[in-house]
Design a protein around this motif. Structure first.
Motif, PDB file in Angstrom:
ATOM      1  N   ARG A  23       0.859  -1.174   0.000  1.00  0.00           N
ATOM      2  CA  ARG A  23       0.000   0.000   0.000  1.00  0.00           C
ATOM      3  C   ARG A  23       0.899   1.228   0.000  1.00  0.00           C
ATOM      4  O   ARG A  23       1.721   1.395   0.887  1.00  0.00           O
ATOM      5  CB  ARG A  23      -0.900  -0.004   1.228  1.00  0.00           C
ATOM      6  CG  ARG A  23      -1.875   1.158   1.236  1.00  0.00           C
ATOM      7  CD  ARG A  23      -2.801   1.072   2.396  1.00  0.00           C
ATOM      8  NE  ARG A  23      -3.892   0.165   2.048  1.00  0.00           N
ATOM      9  CZ  ARG A  23      -4.859  -0.146   2.882  1.00  0.00           C
ATOM     10  NH1 ARG A  23      -4.860   0.324   4.107  1.00  0.00           N
ATOM     11  NH2 ARG A  23      -5.831  -0.941   2.499  1.00  0.00           N
ATOM     12  N   VAL A  32       3.907   0.550   2.587  1.00  0.00           N
ATOM     13  CA  VAL A  32       3.749  -0.425   3.656  1.00  0.00           C
ATOM     14  C   VAL A  32       3.391  -1.761   3.028  1.00  0.00           C
ATOM     15  O   VAL A  32       2.495  -1.846   2.199  1.00  0.00           O
ATOM     16  CB  VAL A  32       2.636   0.005   4.647  1.00  0.00           C
ATOM     17  CG1 VAL A  32       2.444  -1.036   5.720  1.00  0.00           C
ATOM     18  CG2 VAL A  32       2.950   1.350   5.251  1.00  0.00           C
ATOM     19  N   GLY A  34       2.079  -5.692   3.443  1.00  0.00           N
ATOM     20  CA  GLY A  34       1.214  -6.457   4.328  1.00  0.00           C
ATOM     21  C   GLY A  34       0.371  -7.428   3.535  1.00  0.00           C
ATOM     22  O   GLY A  34       0.696  -7.778   2.399  1.00  0.00           O
ATOM     23  N   GLU A  45      -1.082  -4.419   8.156  1.00  0.00           N
ATOM     24  CA  GLU A  45       0.240  -3.870   7.892  1.00  0.00           C
ATOM     25  C   GLU A  45       1.289  -4.727   8.593  1.00  0.00           C
ATOM     26  O   GLU A  45       1.153  -5.044   9.768  1.00  0.00           O
ATOM     27  CB  GLU A  45       0.333  -2.436   8.402  1.00  0.00           C
ATOM     28  CG  GLU A  45      -0.583  -1.486   7.678  1.00  0.00           C
ATOM     29  CD  GLU A  45      -0.478  -0.066   8.207  1.00  0.00           C
ATOM     30  OE1 GLU A  45       0.270   0.172   9.185  1.00  0.00           O
ATOM     31  OE2 GLU A  45      -1.151   0.793   7.652  1.00  0.00           O
TER      32      GLU A  45
END
Length: 72
Positions: A23, A32, A34, A45
């Motif tokens: 993201r 980030v 995840g 995350e």
């Protein structure tokens, strides 16, 4: 040879219900990594990606091969 080398552990995630995703913020470029739940759309995350080495570490930790999708 070191006596106290840190072992690289491979963590697992639910391959059937989760998908790895990066993201990224449009305004400041923060990324980030995840996992997104494919049924609910909830994003968990895991780690901040500051450079290519962080991305390589994330992929190695979870055994991910190939490219990871990116969303903004």
């Amino acid at each position: 040879m070191g006596l106290f080398n840190k072992k690289k552990e491979t963590r697992i995630y639910d391959h059937e219900n989760q998908k790895p995703l990066i993201r990224a913020s449009i305004c400041n470029g923060e990324q980030v990594a995840g996992f997104v739940d494919m049924q609910t759309g909830h994003f968990d995350e895991i780690m901040l990606i500051r450079d290519h080495a962080d991305l390589v570490e994330f992929k190695a930790t979870y055994g991910i091969e190939g490219d990871i999708d990116k969303t903004y």
